[in-house]
Write a protein that holds these residues in place. Structure first.
Motif, mmCIF file in Angstrom:
data_model
loop_
_atom_site.group_PDB
_atom_site.id
_atom_site.type_symbol
_atom_site.label_atom_id
_atom_site.label_comp_id
_atom_site.label_asym_id
_atom_site.label_seq_id
_atom_site.Cartn_x
_atom_site.Cartn_y
_atom_site.Cartn_z
ATOM 1 N N GLY A 32 0.779 -1.225 0.000
ATOM 2 C CA GLY A 32 0.000 0.000 0.000
ATOM 3 C C GLY A 32 0.813 1.278 0.000
ATOM 4 O O GLY A 32 0.283 2.335 -0.298
ATOM 5 N N SER A 33 2.124 1.178 0.329
ATOM 6 C CA SER A 33 2.904 2.415 0.356
ATOM 7 C C SER A 33 4.299 2.296 -0.241
ATOM 8 O O SER A 33 4.788 3.245 -0.836
ATOM 9 C CB SER A 33 3.002 2.956 1.789
ATOM 10 N N VAL A 34 4.943 1.155 -0.104
ATOM 11 C CA VAL A 34 6.290 0.963 -0.648
ATOM 12 C C VAL A 34 6.273 -0.315 -1.487
ATOM 13 O O VAL A 34 6.009 -1.390 -0.958
ATOM 14 C CB VAL A 34 7.353 0.841 0.471
ATOM 15 N N PRO A 35 6.532 -0.212 -2.775
ATOM 16 C CA PRO A 35 6.418 -1.394 -3.632
ATOM 17 C C PRO A 35 7.482 -2.456 -3.334
ATOM 18 O O PRO A 35 8.593 -2.145 -2.918
ATOM 19 C CB PRO A 35 6.604 -0.843 -5.044
ATOM 20 N N TYR A 38 12.287 -6.180 -14.184
ATOM 21 C CA TYR A 38 11.435 -6.003 -15.366
ATOM 22 C C TYR A 38 11.470 -4.571 -15.903
ATOM 23 O O TYR A 38 11.314 -4.355 -17.096
ATOM 24 C CB TYR A 38 9.985 -6.385 -15.063
ATOM 25 N N PHE A 39 11.685 -3.595 -15.029
ATOM 26 C CA PHE A 39 11.708 -2.208 -15.483
ATOM 27 C C PHE A 39 12.810 -1.968 -16.516
ATOM 28 O O PHE A 39 12.708 -1.062 -17.338
ATOM 29 C CB PHE A 39 11.866 -1.247 -14.301
ATOM 30 N N LEU A 40 13.834 -2.790 -16.495
ATOM 31 C CA LEU A 40 14.952 -2.588 -17.418
ATOM 32 C C LEU A 40 14.633 -3.014 -18.851
ATOM 33 O O LEU A 40 15.443 -2.813 -19.749
ATOM 34 C CB LEU A 40 16.189 -3.314 -16.905
ATOM 35 N N TYR A 41 13.452 -3.549 -19.078
ATOM 36 C CA TYR A 41 13.029 -3.871 -20.443
ATOM 37 C C TYR A 41 12.571 -2.625 -21.195
ATOM 38 O O TYR A 41 12.374 -2.678 -22.408
ATOM 39 C CB TYR A 41 11.903 -4.914 -20.429
ATOM 40 N N LEU A 42 12.393 -1.524 -20.470
ATOM 41 C CA LEU A 42 11.979 -0.251 -21.072
ATOM 42 C C LEU A 42 13.021 0.816 -20.743
ATOM 43 O O LEU A 42 13.435 0.920 -19.587
ATOM 44 C CB LEU A 42 10.637 0.213 -20.500
ATOM 45 N N PRO A 43 13.421 1.637 -21.722
ATOM 46 C CA PRO A 43 14.349 2.729 -21.398
ATOM 47 C C PRO A 43 13.794 3.639 -20.287
ATOM 48 O O PRO A 43 14.519 4.059 -19.392
ATOM 49 C CB PRO A 43 14.488 3.495 -22.711
ATOM 50 N N GLU A 44 12.476 3.891 -20.333
ATOM 51 C CA GLU A 44 11.850 4.727 -19.310
ATOM 52 C C GLU A 44 11.850 4.033 -17.955
ATOM 53 O O GLU A 44 11.876 4.682 -16.912
ATOM 54 C CB GLU A 44 10.402 5.082 -19.693
ATOM 55 N N GLY A 45 11.791 2.712 -17.977
ATOM 56 C CA GLY A 45 11.830 1.942 -16.736
ATOM 57 C C GLY A 45 13.208 1.988 -16.099
ATOM 58 O O GLY A 45 13.347 2.065 -14.876
ATOM 59 N N ARG A 46 14.223 1.948 -16.943
ATOM 60 C CA ARG A 46 15.597 2.035 -16.434
ATOM 61 C C ARG A 46 15.824 3.377 -15.743
ATOM 62 O O ARG A 46 16.406 3.444 -14.667
ATOM 63 C CB ARG A 46 16.591 1.834 -17.580
ATOM 64 N N THR A 47 15.334 4.460 -16.350
ATOM 65 C CA THR A 47 15.501 5.769 -15.717
ATOM 66 C C THR A 47 14.584 5.918 -14.505
ATOM 67 O O THR A 47 14.946 6.593 -13.537
ATOM 68 C CB THR A 47 15.264 6.922 -16.715
ATOM 69 N N TYR A 48 13.426 5.265 -14.541
ATOM 70 C CA TYR A 48 12.491 5.309 -13.413
ATOM 71 C C TYR A 48 13.176 4.874 -12.119
ATOM 72 O O TYR A 48 13.025 5.514 -11.080
ATOM 73 C CB TYR A 48 11.288 4.401 -13.721
ATOM 74 N N LEU A 49 13.950 3.802 -12.162
ATOM 75 C CA LEU A 49 14.595 3.295 -10.956
ATOM 76 C C LEU A 49 15.583 4.295 -10.362
ATOM 77 O O LEU A 49 15.827 4.292 -9.161
ATOM 78 C CB LEU A 49 15.301 1.962 -11.228
ATOM 79 N N VAL A 50 16.132 5.172 -11.178
ATOM 80 C CA VAL A 50 17.060 6.204 -10.698
ATOM 81 C C VAL A 50 16.295 7.440 -10.219
ATOM 82 O O VAL A 50 16.734 8.131 -9.309
ATOM 83 C CB VAL A 50 18.057 6.605 -11.808
ATOM 84 N N ARG A 51 15.144 7.690 -10.801
ATOM 85 C CA ARG A 51 14.407 8.928 -10.544
ATOM 86 C C ARG A 51 13.376 8.836 -9.427
ATOM 87 O O ARG A 51 12.806 9.856 -9.033
ATOM 88 C CB ARG A 51 13.722 9.379 -11.832
ATOM 89 N N VAL A 70 5.012 9.420 -8.580
ATOM 90 C CA VAL A 70 5.604 8.088 -8.698
ATOM 91 C C VAL A 70 4.563 7.019 -9.016
ATOM 92 O O VAL A 70 4.791 6.161 -9.865
ATOM 93 C CB VAL A 70 6.367 7.718 -7.405
ATOM 94 N N LYS A 71 3.431 7.071 -8.342
ATOM 95 C CA LYS A 71 2.421 6.023 -8.555
ATOM 96 C C LYS A 71 1.897 6.024 -9.990
ATOM 97 O O LYS A 71 1.766 4.974 -10.600
ATOM 98 C CB LYS A 71 1.281 6.157 -7.550
ATOM 99 N N ASP A 72 1.603 7.202 -10.535
ATOM 100 C CA ASP A 72 1.114 7.264 -11.920
ATOM 101 C C ASP A 72 2.192 6.801 -12.897
ATOM 102 O O ASP A 72 1.899 6.078 -13.853
ATOM 103 C CB ASP A 72 0.657 8.680 -12.277
ATOM 104 N N THR A 73 3.427 7.231 -12.666
ATOM 105 C CA THR A 73 4.521 6.811 -13.545
ATOM 106 C C THR A 73 4.690 5.301 -13.486
ATOM 107 O O THR A 73 4.836 4.635 -14.520
ATOM 108 C CB THR A 73 5.838 7.510 -13.144
ATOM 109 N N ARG A 74 4.644 4.749 -12.291
ATOM 110 C CA ARG A 74 4.796 3.297 -12.130
ATOM 111 C C ARG A 74 3.647 2.554 -12.826
ATOM 112 O O ARG A 74 3.871 1.545 -13.487
ATOM 113 C CB ARG A 74 4.856 2.938 -10.652
ATOM 114 N N ARG A 75 2.423 3.060 -12.674
ATOM 115 C CA ARG A 75 1.273 2.408 -13.322
ATOM 116 C C ARG A 75 1.408 2.431 -14.850
ATOM 117 O O ARG A 75 1.100 1.446 -15.520
ATOM 118 C CB ARG A 75 -0.019 3.089 -12.892
ATOM 119 N N THR A 76 1.869 3.551 -15.394
ATOM 120 C CA THR A 76 2.069 3.655 -16.841
ATOM 121 C C THR A 76 3.107 2.638 -17.308
ATOM 122 O O THR A 76 2.894 1.926 -18.295
ATOM 123 C CB THR A 76 2.508 5.084 -17.223
ATOM 124 N N LEU A 77 4.218 2.561 -16.587
ATOM 125 C CA LEU A 77 5.265 1.591 -16.942
ATOM 126 C C LEU A 77 4.764 0.161 -16.767
ATOM 127 O O LEU A 77 5.042 -0.708 -17.597
ATOM 128 C CB LEU A 77 6.520 1.827 -16.099
#
Length: 143
Positions: A45-48, A56-69, A122-129
Motif C-alpha cells: 500500500g505504500s512501498v512497492p 522487469y523495469f529494465l526492459y523499457l528505457p523509461e523503466g531504467r531511468t524510473y529506478l534512478v528517478r 511516482v504512482k502514476d509513472t509506475r502504473r504507466t510503466l
C-alpha cells in the motif's frame, strides 16, 4: 572496555551516513532496508516490493531511468557511485531472474544524468510503466 564515540561519529552512525558502509549490501541495509525491508518486500500500500519485480523495469528505457528517478533514490544521501553500486546489487540480489539477458549495469554517468530529475508522481509513472510491461508479458509488483 567501553569505547566512547565522538558526537559526530555517533550522529553519523545513527543517521545512516553512508560513509560508514563499505559494500552495496551494507549501503542497502543502512539506507533502503527501513522501507523496502531486508528482502526487498516493501510495505503493501505504500512501498512497492522490489523482489522478483524491479528487473522487469529494465526492459523499457523509461523503466531504467524510473529506478534512478524515484524519490528514495534521487534524494538519497548516497553519492552517484554508491547509488549505481546499490542499484546493481539490488537487481542482482533481488531480481536476477527478471533481468533482461542483455542487462547493462548502471554507471555513475547513468545516475548523474537521471538523478537530478526526480519523479513527482511516482504512482502514476509506475502504473504507466506497469501497463507497458504487462503488454510485453511482464508483471511488476503494485504499490
Amino acid at each position: 572496555m567501553i569505547r566512547v564515540l565522538s558526537r559526530s561519529v555517533l550522529l553519523a552512525i545513527l543517521c545512516g551516513t553512508p560513509a560508514f558502509a563499505g559494500s552495496a549490501a551494507q549501503l542497502y541495509t543502512m539506507n533502503c532496508w527501513g522501507c523496502h525491508s531486508p528482502h526487498a518486500e516493501g510495505i503493501p500500500g505504500s512501498v512497492p516490493r522490489l523482489a522478483h519485480s524491479m528487473g522487469y523495469f529494465l526492459y523499457l528505457p523509461e523503466g531504467r531511468t524510473y529506478l534512478v528517478r524515484v524519490p528514495g533514490v534521487a534524494n538519497s544521501p548516497l553519492n552517484d557511485q554508491q547509488i549505481a553500486d546499490v542499484l546493481n546489487w539490488m537487481l542482482e540480489t533481488f531480481s536476477k531472474d527478471e533481468l533482461p539477458k542483455d542487462f547493462t549495469p548502471y554507471t555513475v554517468d547513468d545516475i548523474r544524468t537521471h538523478r537530478p530529475h526526480p519523479i513527482l508522481n511516482v504512482k502514476d509513472t509506475r502504473r504507466t510503466l506497469a501497463k507497458q510491461l504487462a503488454a510485453m508479458g511482464y508483471t511488476v509488483a503494485d504499490f
